[in-house]
Write an enzyme that holds these catalytic residues in place. Sequence first.
Site, mmCIF file in Angstrom:
data_model
loop_
_atom_site.group_PDB
_atom_site.id
_atom_site.type_symbol
_atom_site.label_atom_id
_atom_site.label_comp_id
_atom_site.label_asym_id
_atom_site.label_seq_id
_atom_site.Cartn_x
_atom_site.Cartn_y
_atom_site.Cartn_z
ATOM 1 N N SER A 9 1.025 -1.183 -0.151
ATOM 2 C CA SER A 9 -0.109 0.187 -0.097
ATOM 3 C C SER A 9 0.863 1.276 -0.019
ATOM 4 O O SER A 9 1.622 1.466 0.879
ATOM 5 C CB SER A 9 -0.784 -0.048 1.275
ATOM 6 O OG SER A 9 -1.300 1.484 1.356
ATOM 7 N N HIS A 34 -1.231 -0.880 -4.404
ATOM 8 C CA HIS A 34 -2.421 -0.674 -3.643
ATOM 9 C C HIS A 34 -2.453 0.870 -3.368
ATOM 10 O O HIS A 34 -1.645 1.035 -2.736
ATOM 11 C CB HIS A 34 -2.524 -1.764 -2.242
ATOM 12 C CG HIS A 34 -3.796 -1.415 -1.917
ATOM 13 N ND1 HIS A 34 -4.757 -2.290 -2.160
ATOM 14 C CD2 HIS A 34 -4.181 -0.851 -0.529
ATOM 15 C CE1 HIS A 34 -5.917 -2.039 -1.382
ATOM 16 N NE2 HIS A 34 -5.460 -1.338 -0.362
ATOM 17 N N ASP A 36 -4.371 3.439 -1.305
ATOM 18 C CA ASP A 36 -5.449 3.563 -0.561
ATOM 19 C C ASP A 36 -6.107 5.075 -0.699
ATOM 20 O O ASP A 36 -5.315 6.022 -0.115
ATOM 21 C CB ASP A 36 -4.768 3.545 1.087
ATOM 22 C CG ASP A 36 -4.881 2.068 1.411
ATOM 23 O OD1 ASP A 36 -4.010 1.660 1.591
ATOM 24 O OD2 ASP A 36 -6.065 1.259 1.118
ATOM 25 N N MET A 38 -8.255 8.005 0.388
ATOM 26 C CA MET A 38 -9.354 8.275 1.609
ATOM 27 C C MET A 38 -9.636 9.831 1.376
ATOM 28 O O MET A 38 -9.088 10.712 0.868
ATOM 29 C CB MET A 38 -8.501 8.329 2.714
ATOM 30 C CG MET A 38 -7.912 6.845 3.122
ATOM 31 S SD MET A 38 -6.949 6.695 4.663
ATOM 32 C CE MET A 38 -6.146 5.315 4.438
ATOM 33 N N HIS A 68 -8.441 1.312 -3.881
ATOM 34 C CA HIS A 68 -9.336 0.991 -2.824
ATOM 35 C C HIS A 68 -9.641 2.349 -2.417
ATOM 36 O O HIS A 68 -9.188 3.143 -1.904
ATOM 37 C CB HIS A 68 -8.354 0.381 -1.694
ATOM 38 C CG HIS A 68 -9.361 0.526 -0.440
ATOM 39 N ND1 HIS A 68 -8.615 -0.139 0.828
ATOM 40 C CD2 HIS A 68 -10.682 0.484 -0.155
ATOM 41 C CE1 HIS A 68 -9.637 0.109 1.768
ATOM 42 N NE2 HIS A 68 -10.544 0.141 1.242
ATOM 43 N N MET A 70 -12.180 4.456 -0.381
ATOM 44 C CA MET A 70 -12.610 4.651 0.834
ATOM 45 C C MET A 70 -13.235 6.154 0.760
ATOM 46 O O MET A 70 -12.576 7.243 1.694
ATOM 47 C CB MET A 70 -11.484 4.577 1.991
ATOM 48 C CG MET A 70 -10.872 3.378 2.220
ATOM 49 S SD MET A 70 -9.310 3.133 3.442
ATOM 50 C CE MET A 70 -8.267 3.060 2.035
ATOM 51 N N MET A 139 -11.371 -5.876 5.059
ATOM 52 C CA MET A 139 -10.369 -4.908 5.894
ATOM 53 C C MET A 139 -10.158 -5.748 7.291
ATOM 54 O O MET A 139 -11.201 -6.396 7.781
ATOM 55 C CB MET A 139 -11.173 -3.912 6.289
ATOM 56 C CG MET A 139 -11.345 -2.829 5.102
ATOM 57 S SD MET A 139 -9.943 -2.626 4.357
ATOM 58 C CE MET A 139 -8.805 -1.513 5.476
ATOM 59 N N GLY A 144 -8.691 3.757 7.483
ATOM 60 C CA GLY A 144 -8.309 5.256 7.859
ATOM 61 C C GLY A 144 -6.835 5.330 7.910
ATOM 62 O O GLY A 144 -6.223 6.434 7.825
ATOM 63 N N GLY A 146 -2.584 3.507 8.365
ATOM 64 C CA GLY A 146 -1.620 2.375 8.240
ATOM 65 C C GLY A 146 -1.284 1.921 9.795
ATOM 66 O O GLY A 146 -1.360 2.744 10.551
ATOM 67 N N ASP A 177 -6.394 -6.505 3.747
ATOM 68 C CA ASP A 177 -5.847 -5.107 3.883
ATOM 69 C C ASP A 177 -5.842 -4.677 5.495
ATOM 70 O O ASP A 177 -6.979 -4.550 5.932
ATOM 71 C CB ASP A 177 -6.598 -4.275 2.981
ATOM 72 C CG ASP A 177 -6.052 -2.805 3.163
ATOM 73 O OD1 ASP A 177 -6.568 -1.937 2.443
ATOM 74 O OD2 ASP A 177 -5.179 -2.429 3.783
ATOM 75 N N GLY A 178 -4.823 -4.792 6.086
ATOM 76 C CA GLY A 178 -4.626 -4.075 7.371
ATOM 77 C C GLY A 178 -3.839 -4.903 8.259
ATOM 78 O O GLY A 178 -4.293 -6.179 8.770
HETATM 79 C C1 DX5 Z 1 -6.297 1.200 5.998
HETATM 80 C C2 DX5 Z 1 -5.315 1.114 5.029
HETATM 81 C C3 DX5 Z 1 -4.325 0.339 5.536
HETATM 82 C C4 DX5 Z 1 -3.079 0.153 4.593
HETATM 83 C C5 DX5 Z 1 -2.098 -1.177 5.058
HETATM 84 O O1 DX5 Z 1 -7.648 2.139 5.555
HETATM 85 O O2 DX5 Z 1 -5.957 0.608 3.822
HETATM 86 O O3 DX5 Z 1 -4.753 -0.874 5.985
HETATM 87 O O4 DX5 Z 1 -3.539 -0.386 3.556
HETATM 88 O O5 DX5 Z 1 -1.708 -0.595 6.219
HETATM 89 P P1 DX5 Z 1 -0.778 -1.509 7.257
HETATM 90 O O6 DX5 Z 1 -0.228 -2.565 6.316
HETATM 91 O O7 DX5 Z 1 0.280 -0.538 7.617
HETATM 92 O O8 DX5 Z 1 -1.581 -1.759 8.220
HETATM 93 ZN ZN ZN Z 2 -6.441 -0.420 1.100
#
Ligand code: DX5
Ligand code: ZN
Length: 221
Positions: A9, A34, A36, A38, A68, A70, A139, A144, A146, A177-178
């Site tokens: 990401s 990836h 993200d 937001m 992705h 959000m 998720m 929101g 990382g 993801d996460g």
């Molecule tokens: C949350 C993000 C995170 C990111 C990954 O909204 O989507 O999940 O992609 O972050 P890490 O791998 O640092 O948890």
């Molecule tokens: Zn993501």
Amino acid sequence: EKQFLIAPSILSADFARLGDDVQKVLDAGADVVHFDVMDNHYVPNLTFGAMVCKALKDYGISAPIDVHLMVSPVDGMIEEFLKAGADIITFHPEASQHIDRSLQMIKDGGAKCGLVFNPATPLHYLDHTIDKLDQILLMSVNPGFGGQKFIPSTLQKARMVRERINASGRDIRLEIDGGVNPSNIREIAEAGVDMFVAGSAIFGKADYRAVIDEMRQELSL
Ligand code: DX5
Ligand code: ZN
């Protein structure tokens, strides 16, 4: 197509040298980029828009870009990211007024489409959409930020989704993801996941190849 895809990401990438950093992680063996996205409305954070996707494509990034969203509303951003060359676009069903129309827009634009399920989002959104999906994103943190901790109940949810994918007879990628890292990636794969987003576990490290190789080692056992 490879059995397992690793999708770093860019949320945790070096935004002062984004093109170079993304190329570096791809040279280190990553498969997909990836994004993200937001909007500080659907999630309490703000990242980047389609211009960054276009900038990376113009820079020469050739790997698939997995967007992705959000964001809410969704449809305007689908249009923008299709124009910017997104290869995959996923969105949260709660964020779209008309889920089928949003999915159809992505497909009509020639990209792969998917739905994203937050930890507490029920799987019933699959009931009337699974036959349109190319990808399902689970998720394993609340969206929101990382660097959060993997939510263990996601494993059981992944097993349930894998069962529904198998029953559908469709070739659907199950993405997570996460909070994914080398120490939990194997048990996540054993639950039926075959595409792994990781931000801080990869971009937070000095040696991208070492951590990606470690992940692949865990996946090959
Ligand atoms: C949350 C993000 C995170 C990111 C990954 O909204 O989507 O999940 O992609 O972050 P890490 O791998 O640092 O948890
Ligand atoms: Zn993501």
